[in-house]
Design a protein around this motif. Structure first.
Motif, PDB file in Angstrom:
ATOM      1  N   ASP A  46       0.837  -1.192   0.000  1.00 31.22           N
ATOM      2  CA  ASP A  46       0.000   0.000   0.000  1.00 31.22           C
ATOM      3  C   ASP A  46       0.874   1.245   0.000  1.00 31.22           C
ATOM      4  O   ASP A  46       1.874   1.337   0.721  1.00 31.22           O
ATOM      5  CB  ASP A  46      -0.895   0.021   1.246  1.00 31.22           C
ATOM      6  CG  ASP A  46      -1.936  -1.091   1.201  1.00 31.22           C
ATOM      7  OD1 ASP A  46      -2.369  -1.429   0.090  1.00 31.22           O
ATOM      8  OD2 ASP A  46      -2.293  -1.613   2.279  1.00 31.22           O
ATOM      9  N   LEU A  47       0.492   2.218  -0.820  1.00 24.31           N
ATOM     10  CA  LEU A  47       1.105   3.539  -0.817  1.00 24.31           C
ATOM     11  C   LEU A  47       0.050   4.520  -0.330  1.00 24.31           C
ATOM     12  O   LEU A  47      -1.016   4.644  -0.937  1.00 24.31           O
ATOM     13  CB  LEU A  47       1.580   3.932  -2.218  1.00 24.31           C
ATOM     14  CG  LEU A  47       2.215   5.323  -2.327  1.00 24.31           C
ATOM     15  CD1 LEU A  47       3.560   5.356  -1.605  1.00 24.31           C
ATOM     16  CD2 LEU A  47       2.397   5.735  -3.785  1.00 24.31           C
ATOM     17  N   VAL A  48       0.349   5.201   0.782  1.00 24.38           N
ATOM     18  CA  VAL A  48      -0.606   6.127   1.384  1.00 24.38           C
ATOM     19  C   VAL A  48      -0.052   7.535   1.266  1.00 24.38           C
ATOM     20  O   VAL A  48       1.002   7.852   1.832  1.00 24.38           O
ATOM     21  CB  VAL A  48      -0.861   5.776   2.866  1.00 24.38           C
ATOM     22  CG1 VAL A  48      -1.841   6.775   3.469  1.00 24.38           C
ATOM     23  CG2 VAL A  48      -1.386   4.356   2.986  1.00 24.38           C
ATOM     24  N   ILE A  49      -0.759   8.395   0.474  1.00 24.57           N
ATOM     25  CA  ILE A  49      -0.362   9.796   0.324  1.00 24.57           C
ATOM     26  C   ILE A  49      -1.324  10.623   1.159  1.00 24.57           C
ATOM     27  O   ILE A  49      -2.453  10.906   0.747  1.00 24.57           O
ATOM     28  CB  ILE A  49      -0.393  10.233  -1.155  1.00 24.57           C
ATOM     29  CG1 ILE A  49       0.484   9.302  -2.008  1.00 24.57           C
ATOM     30  CG2 ILE A  49       0.091  11.669  -1.290  1.00 24.57           C
ATOM     31  CD1 ILE A  49       0.416   9.596  -3.495  1.00 24.57           C
ATOM     32  N   GLU A  50      -0.883  10.972   2.386  1.00 18.01           N
ATOM     33  CA  GLU A  50      -1.745  11.725   3.292  1.00 18.01           C
ATOM     34  C   GLU A  50      -1.712  13.217   2.971  1.00 18.01           C
ATOM     35  O   GLU A  50      -2.696  13.925   3.135  1.00 18.01           O
ATOM     36  CB  GLU A  50      -1.311  11.486   4.739  1.00 18.01           C
ATOM     37  CG  GLU A  50      -1.466  10.041   5.191  1.00 18.01           C
ATOM     38  CD  GLU A  50      -1.071   9.863   6.646  1.00 18.01           C
ATOM     39  OE1 GLU A  50      -0.718  10.875   7.296  1.00 18.01           O
ATOM     40  OE2 GLU A  50      -1.107   8.725   7.142  1.00 18.01           O
ATOM     41  N   GLY A  51      -0.581  13.735   2.522  1.00 18.20           N
ATOM     42  CA  GLY A  51      -0.458  15.161   2.236  1.00 18.20           C
ATOM     43  C   GLY A  51      -1.006  15.502   0.861  1.00 18.20           C
ATOM     44  O   GLY A  51      -1.364  14.632   0.053  1.00 18.20           O
ATOM     45  N   GLY A  66       2.996  16.068  -0.111  1.00 21.94           N
ATOM     46  CA  GLY A  66       3.046  16.029   1.346  1.00 21.94           C
ATOM     47  C   GLY A  66       3.376  14.647   1.880  1.00 21.94           C
ATOM     48  O   GLY A  66       3.947  13.800   1.188  1.00 21.94           O
ATOM     49  N   LYS A  67       2.992  14.415   3.096  1.00 18.66           N
ATOM     50  CA  LYS A  67       3.349  13.189   3.799  1.00 18.66           C
ATOM     51  C   LYS A  67       2.916  11.955   3.014  1.00 18.66           C
ATOM     52  O   LYS A  67       1.742  11.821   2.643  1.00 18.66           O
ATOM     53  CB  LYS A  67       2.720  13.171   5.184  1.00 18.66           C
ATOM     54  CG  LYS A  67       3.163  11.997   6.034  1.00 18.66           C
ATOM     55  CD  LYS A  67       2.586  12.092   7.448  1.00 18.66           C
ATOM     56  CE  LYS A  67       3.063  10.922   8.300  1.00 18.66           C
ATOM     57  NZ  LYS A  67       2.522  10.984   9.681  1.00 18.66           N
ATOM     58  N   ALA A  87       8.197  16.425  -0.141  1.00 23.43           N
ATOM     59  CA  ALA A  87       9.113  16.278  -1.262  1.00 23.43           C
ATOM     60  C   ALA A  87       8.797  17.337  -2.304  1.00 23.43           C
ATOM     61  O   ALA A  87       7.640  17.757  -2.465  1.00 23.43           O
ATOM     62  CB  ALA A  87       9.011  14.890  -1.870  1.00 23.43           C
ATOM     63  N   GLU A  88       9.848  17.750  -3.031  1.00 27.50           N
ATOM     64  CA  GLU A  88       9.690  18.831  -4.007  1.00 27.50           C
ATOM     65  C   GLU A  88      10.570  18.539  -5.214  1.00 27.50           C
ATOM     66  O   GLU A  88      11.731  18.143  -5.066  1.00 27.50           O
ATOM     67  CB  GLU A  88      10.102  20.154  -3.355  1.00 27.50           C
ATOM     68  CG  GLU A  88      10.114  21.349  -4.260  1.00 27.50           C
ATOM     69  CD  GLU A  88      10.656  22.577  -3.541  1.00 27.50           C
ATOM     70  OE1 GLU A  88      11.513  23.267  -4.123  1.00 27.50           O
ATOM     71  OE2 GLU A  88      10.235  22.826  -2.383  1.00 27.50           O
ATOM     72  N   LEU A  89      10.014  18.742  -6.428  1.00 24.11           N
ATOM     73  CA  LEU A  89      10.756  18.518  -7.662  1.00 24.11           C
ATOM     74  C   LEU A  89      10.184  19.414  -8.756  1.00 24.11           C
ATOM     75  O   LEU A  89       8.966  19.566  -8.876  1.00 24.11           O
ATOM     76  CB  LEU A  89      10.663  17.055  -8.099  1.00 24.11           C
ATOM     77  CG  LEU A  89      11.288  16.699  -9.450  1.00 24.11           C
ATOM     78  CD1 LEU A  89      12.805  16.897  -9.406  1.00 24.11           C
ATOM     79  CD2 LEU A  89      10.957  15.266  -9.844  1.00 24.11           C
ATOM     80  N   SER A  90      11.083  20.005  -9.560  1.00 16.67           N
ATOM     81  CA  SER A  90      10.623  20.838 -10.671  1.00 16.67           C
ATOM     82  C   SER A  90      11.558  20.673 -11.854  1.00 16.67           C
ATOM     83  O   SER A  90      12.734  20.355 -11.684  1.00 16.67           O
ATOM     84  CB  SER A  90      10.556  22.313 -10.256  1.00 16.67           C
ATOM     85  OG  SER A  90      11.847  22.796  -9.911  1.00 16.67           O
TER      86      SER A  90
END
Length: 715
Positions: A46-51, A66-67, A87-90
């Motif tokens: 399972d992948l949980v993206i809370e943010g 987010g989280k 996390a941040e990416l551009s």
């Protein structure tokens, strides 16, 4: 021109409207279920993206997330295998049209990785490789038709290489935990911070990191920084201005400061490395500093070290000395493919001990070590702080014999303790050592050469040759540590050695002088002191010439015997207590804790001495009987008084302890050996009684008393 401007404005309006529509009409968070579903399908996890997931369009296209948590299966100590807080990416869009990948700042906050291996060997990494899907991929590859021989490949246009650049990478407050329940180990990275500045292939950039953690009971921290260059072709890298600092500590070890600096590094070129380590381990503190020139070949197969230097200042109770200085200088080459380290030039020193030569080491289950070393001077006694101790310190005070006995009893366990020879089973070692001047146990040797091997639990001294006190020595020895108790065999051949200075140096004993030949051939089981004394077996052949026995003057004892036979008191003549001899020989048999001989023979122009007896190697007691015959004229030791007892055999007893042997004349045995002398003594007694008592001397009671007195004297 106006039309062109209007067209550009129109395009810009369309783009703005498109972006606005994308932001207004497309919520990236609606992709969360789809992303989770694809991850579940690919990994079974399972992948949980809370943010929230949010777009970014200026100055480049990118996203923030987010989280996020990637779950573990049931049965593991933590719910997540990996997670992060933010996390941040551009990526810049316009350069993509020119095959330029310009990545903005990559940021990861609060990342964590948890890896666990259970006692049954199951890991939370199992099932993530995707190997179970390779079968269908293989089937698809088989189903695809292969080109026929008539088909010609379609020429492809030459692809322009992509250019990649990165604004930077930041990893903040990351952590990791690795647990192996099967091995009983635990390693934790409590915090990791890492950053790299603007980066592009072919350009230098700066990188630095900071890490703290623990491995078992050992806690550690480290930080470092360097300048990094990745080749434009992405097939090489360079470093410069590298600095690294670390510390580690557990309940018994404390590495307070370890530093490494490197000026530059590139394959095929020399680099300069400097390092220092300061710390404390059980019963030992140390301060180490060193430097070397380093080169790794372009094929990454050989590591070269040039002018390597290491200096260590050590202090501690575990050392032979309270303080020691250790130095090492060497050129070295390490072959990565076969784990072979070669040291063609080596200099090592420990305080005043110094050796030089060459050596090699090959990594294996049982390391292979070879060496060829030499030294001008080695003084083991000075190194250990021992040497010429006074006899009084060895013999002790007679007034404290009870205390000494108690001390010996207390140290009995030490005498029974076998040395740890397990290292003999962990090495394959062979080498040679040459020493100009050598001193050990206060014995002096010169021109020493030694050849030895250690293999399969056996130490083999194949040859020890040296000059020793105007003579020579050749020795061999073998120790086999494979049994319940170690076994040994030793042979020695000593020729022309001056015995007295050797005994004085080694045992502070000057009782014997002369030029000696000694052949030793012994073996035994057990290397504890007590077992050596009890189990040693073999022979020791002794041949001495032109010497003397100090501490006993046999001619003087003969004069005493002569006076006793005459019923007189020997005249006192001040002479040195020694007995000269022209030759002495004996074969000593060793076994069952006893050293014995039956063929002691000492010859001189005056005397013939033979003897037999034994000594206990355990109790250190002596019991010898020595018979001395006068065979010469008045010339030589003893003077003309000896003529009167020519051909007389005088028995002498040697008894007592090794440290204080006692020599005494066996009067009773002397008289028994010569009936004529006994009868003469009886007549002298009767004559004396007649002079003293007159006719009463014939009285039976007086005769019985005289006979009883004589029997007591003779017995």
């Amino acid at each position: 021109m106006k039309k062109i401007i209007m067209a550009l404005v129109a395009i810009l309006v369309v783009v703005v409207i498109g972006i606005a529509a994308l932001v207004a009409l497309v919520d990236p968070n609606q992709f969360k279920p789809m992303i989770a579903e694809q991850v579940k399908k690919a990994t079974g996890r399972d992948l949980v993206i809370e943010g929230d997931i949010s777009w970014r369009f200026f100055p480049s296209i990118g996203f923030d997330i987010g989280k996020t948590e990637f779950r573990n299966p049931q049965g593991f100590a933590e719910p997540n295998l990996a997670q992060f807080e933010q996390a941040e990416l551009s990526v810049s869009v316009t350069p993509l049209f020119s095959q330029q990948l310009e990545i903005g700042n990559v940021s990861l906050l609060g990342g964590r990785v948890f890896i666990q291996t259970l006692e049954n060997g199951v890991s939370n990494l199992d099932g993530l490789s995707g190997q179970d899907k390779t079968g269908s991929a293989a089937d698809q590859s088989v189903a695809e038709p292969s080109p026929t021989e008539t088909e010609q490949p379609v020429p492809q246009p030459e692809q322009q290489a992509w250019q990649i650049s990165l604004a930077g990478v930041e990893i903040n407050n990351a952590s990791a935990l690795i647990i192996d329940d099967k091995a009983g180990s635990k390693t934790e990275v409590e915090r990791l911070d890492f950053s790299i500045d603007q980066f592009a292939p072919g350009e230098w950039t700066a990188a630095k990191f900071n890490i703290t953690g623990s491995a078992g009971e050992l806690s550690f921290s480290a930080e470092g920084q360097t300048d990094l260059l990745i080749a434009k072709t992405l097939d090489g890298a360079e470093l410069k201005a590298l600095s690294f600092k670390a510390s580690a500590k557990d309940s018994v070890n404390d590495i307070r400061n370890a530093t490494i600096s490197l000026d530059s590094f590139k394959l095929g070129e020399w680099s300069t490395i400097e390092f220092a380590i300061e710390g404390q381990v059980p019963d030992l503190s140390f301060n180490t500093q060193g430097s070397t020139q380093l080169m790794v070949d372009e094929a990454v197969k050989v590591i070269d070290l040039k002018a390597a230097k290491v200096n260590v200042d050590a202090k501690g109770t575990s050392l032979p000395r309270p303080e020691m200085k250790i130095g090492l200088e060497a050129d070295a080459k390490y072959h990565l493919e076969n784990g072979l380290a070669e040291l063609p030039s080596l200099k090592a020193s420990v305080n005043e001990l110094a050796v030089a030569g060459s050596a090699s080491f090959q990594s294996a289950d049982i390391p292979v070590i070879r060496f060829d070393l030499s030294s001008d001077h080695i003084d083991v006694d000075a190194f250990l702080g021992t040497g010429n101790e006074s006899a009084s310190s060895q013999q002790g005070d007679d007034s404290n014999q009870a205390g000494t006995a108690g001390a010996n009893t207390g140290s009995a366990s030490e005498k029974d303790k076998e040395p740890d020879l397990s290292v003999l089973k962990t090495l394959d070692l062979a080498g040679k050592l040459a020493v100009g001047q050598f001193k050990a146990a206060n014995a002096h040797m010169s021109d020493v050469t030694l050849a030895m091997t250690v293999k399969n639990g056996v130490f083999d001294l194949s040859g020890l040759d040296a000059k020793l006190y105007q003579g020579t020595i050749h020795a061999t020895a073998k120790i086999d540590a494979n049994g319940k108790l170690p076994t040994y065999r030793v042979t020695k051949k000593i020729k022309g050695v001056q015995v007295q200075p050797l005994l004085v140096d080694v045992a502070q004993n000057d009782t014997l002088a002369g030029s000696g030949d000694i052949t030793v051939n012994v073996l035994g089981t057990g290397l504890a002191e007590k077992r050596i004394r009890e189990n040693i077996a073999g022979t020791v052949d002794i041949r001495f010439a032109d010497g003397a026995i100090y501490g006993v003057n046999i001619p003087e004892m003969i004069r005493e015997a002569r006076a006793t036979l005459k019923g007189q008191k020997a005249e006192y003549v001040k002479e040195e207590k020694k007995t000269d001899f022209s030759s002495m020989s004996s074969t000593i048999n060793l076994g069952k804790g006893i050293a014995s001989t039956s063929n002691l023979d000492i010859d001189s122009p005056l005397l013939r001495i033979n003897g037999n007896g034994s000594t206990s190697l355990v109790d250190e007691t002596i019991d010898f009987a020595v018979n001395t015959s006068v065979v010469a004229t008045s010339k030589g030791q003893g003077g003309k008084d000896i003529d009167e007892v020519a051909d007389l055999t005088v028995p002498i007893d040697v008894k007592g302890h090794w440290s204080e042997p006692a020599f005494s004349l066996n009067i009773a045995q002397l008289l028994k050996q010569n009936n004529e002398l006994e009868q003469k003594a009886q007549r002298e007694v009767e004559r004396g009684l007649e002079k003293l008592l007159g006719d009463k001397a014939q009285d039976e009671d007086i005769k019985k008393a005289a006979d009883k007195l004589l029997k007591g004297l003779f017995n």
